[in-house]
Write a protein that holds these residues in place. Structure first.
Motif, mmCIF file in Angstrom:
data_model
loop_
_atom_site.group_PDB
_atom_site.id
_atom_site.type_symbol
_atom_site.label_atom_id
_atom_site.label_comp_id
_atom_site.label_asym_id
_atom_site.label_seq_id
_atom_site.Cartn_x
_atom_site.Cartn_y
_atom_site.Cartn_z
ATOM 1 N N GLY A 26 0.813 -1.209 0.000
ATOM 2 C CA GLY A 26 0.000 0.000 0.000
ATOM 3 C C GLY A 26 0.848 1.262 0.000
ATOM 4 N N LEU A 27 1.873 1.275 0.831
ATOM 5 C CA LEU A 27 2.773 2.432 0.875
ATOM 6 C C LEU A 27 3.479 2.629 -0.472
ATOM 7 N N TYR A 28 3.857 1.523 -1.087
ATOM 8 C CA TYR A 28 4.517 1.619 -2.400
ATOM 9 C C TYR A 28 3.552 2.180 -3.444
ATOM 10 N N GLY A 29 2.288 1.721 -3.409
ATOM 11 C CA GLY A 29 1.290 2.217 -4.353
ATOM 12 C C GLY A 29 1.043 3.712 -4.181
ATOM 13 N N ILE A 30 0.996 4.167 -2.926
ATOM 14 C CA ILE A 30 0.798 5.590 -2.655
ATOM 15 C C ILE A 30 1.999 6.393 -3.145
ATOM 16 N N HIS A 31 3.187 5.858 -2.897
ATOM 17 C CA HIS A 31 4.411 6.538 -3.354
ATOM 18 C C HIS A 31 4.406 6.716 -4.866
ATOM 19 N N ARG A 32 4.019 5.686 -5.580
ATOM 20 C CA ARG A 32 3.989 5.768 -7.047
ATOM 21 C C ARG A 32 2.944 6.761 -7.532
ATOM 22 N N GLU A 33 1.786 6.754 -6.891
ATOM 23 C CA GLU A 33 0.730 7.681 -7.303
ATOM 24 C C GLU A 33 1.139 9.122 -7.042
ATOM 25 N N LYS A 34 1.747 9.378 -5.893
ATOM 26 C CA LYS A 34 2.209 10.730 -5.583
ATOM 27 C C LYS A 34 3.285 11.181 -6.568
ATOM 28 N N LYS A 35 4.163 10.254 -6.929
ATOM 29 C CA LYS A 35 5.213 10.579 -7.886
ATOM 30 C C LYS A 35 4.617 10.906 -9.246
ATOM 31 N N LYS A 36 3.583 10.155 -9.619
ATOM 32 C CA LYS A 36 2.907 10.386 -10.894
ATOM 33 C C LYS A 36 2.244 11.760 -10.918
ATOM 34 N N LEU A 37 1.696 12.170 -9.769
ATOM 35 C CA LEU A 37 1.034 13.465 -9.674
ATOM 36 C C LEU A 37 1.991 14.581 -9.274
ATOM 37 N N GLN A 38 3.274 14.193 -9.136
ATOM 38 C CA GLN A 38 4.326 15.150 -8.784
ATOM 39 C C GLN A 38 4.046 15.829 -7.444
#
Length: 206
Positions: free
Chosen positions: A192-204
């Motif tokens: 879950g933390l990894y998924g959130i990290h990726r989404e935040k990175k995608k949204l900058q």
């Protein structure tokens, strides 16, 4: 509008506490509804999150006792996620106006900046994921801020997996020291933390 909403909350809380003074009362009532039981459990789980003084954890333990763990998990996960989503929507519609009665606009802007800080998504995720934590309060707070809806719903649905599974598992009579529970819990938490990290990175966002 705000007064009506507060009166509804008070009425629902009083009715719930009158009908279900303890876990056994909730358990007996849901069990007596037969095939409607899972649907009613979903509704009660959602309402217990929307009306924050009510006890979602108690409802979760009841679900784990009454139904197989996979079914209880699904009902509790969807119920709490639905409740958090309603909290966010309510706060986004009226929460800012409520807050403005008590907090000056300059302070609200500082509050928005705090909630948009780099780690607020992870904090909300932890509050949703860990059992017995008041994630519903954070859902209201985030709804009253400028927090991105897309990130909110991702974190809500990922995070509530942990609390729903934990309560369903504990309600079934098993303990948190079970190696299977610990392994699965940590794997999903990390994922879950990894998924959130990726989404935040995608949204900058970081």
């Amino acid at each position: 509008t705000i007064l009506v909403y507060l009166l509804i909350i008070v009425g629902v809380v009083m009715a719930f506490l009158y009908l279900f003074p303890n876990r056994e009362a909730v358990q007996m009532w849901i069990k007596g509804q037969g095939a409607w039981g899972p649907i009613l459990l979903f509704i009660i789980a959602g309402v217990s999150v929307i009306i924050a003084p009510l006890n979602y954890s108690m409802v979760g333990l009841v679900g784990g006792f009454l139904y197989p763990t996979p079914l209880a998990f699904l009902i509790l996960w969807l119920g709490r996620s639905f409740g958090h989503s309603i909290n966010f929507w309510i706060a986004r519609r009226v929460g800012r106006r409520v807050l403005s009665f008590f907090i000056k606009e300059s302070s609200l802007e500082s509050y928005d900046k705090l909630l948009k800080s780099e780690k607020v998504a992870e904090l909300y995720f932890a509050f949703c994921f860990l059992p017995f934590m008041p994630g519903e309060y954070l859902a209201y707070m985030l709804g009253a801020s400028d927090f991105r809806k897309r990130v909110f719903f991702l974190v809500t649905f990922l995070g509530n997996m942990g609390s729903a599974f934990s309560l369903a598992y504990l309600g079934s009579g098993k303990g948190f020291t079970d190696p299977f529970f610990i392994t699965l819990f940590l794997l999903v938490f990390t994922g879950g933390l990894y998924g959130i990290h990726r989404e935040k990175k995608k949204l900058q966002l970081q």
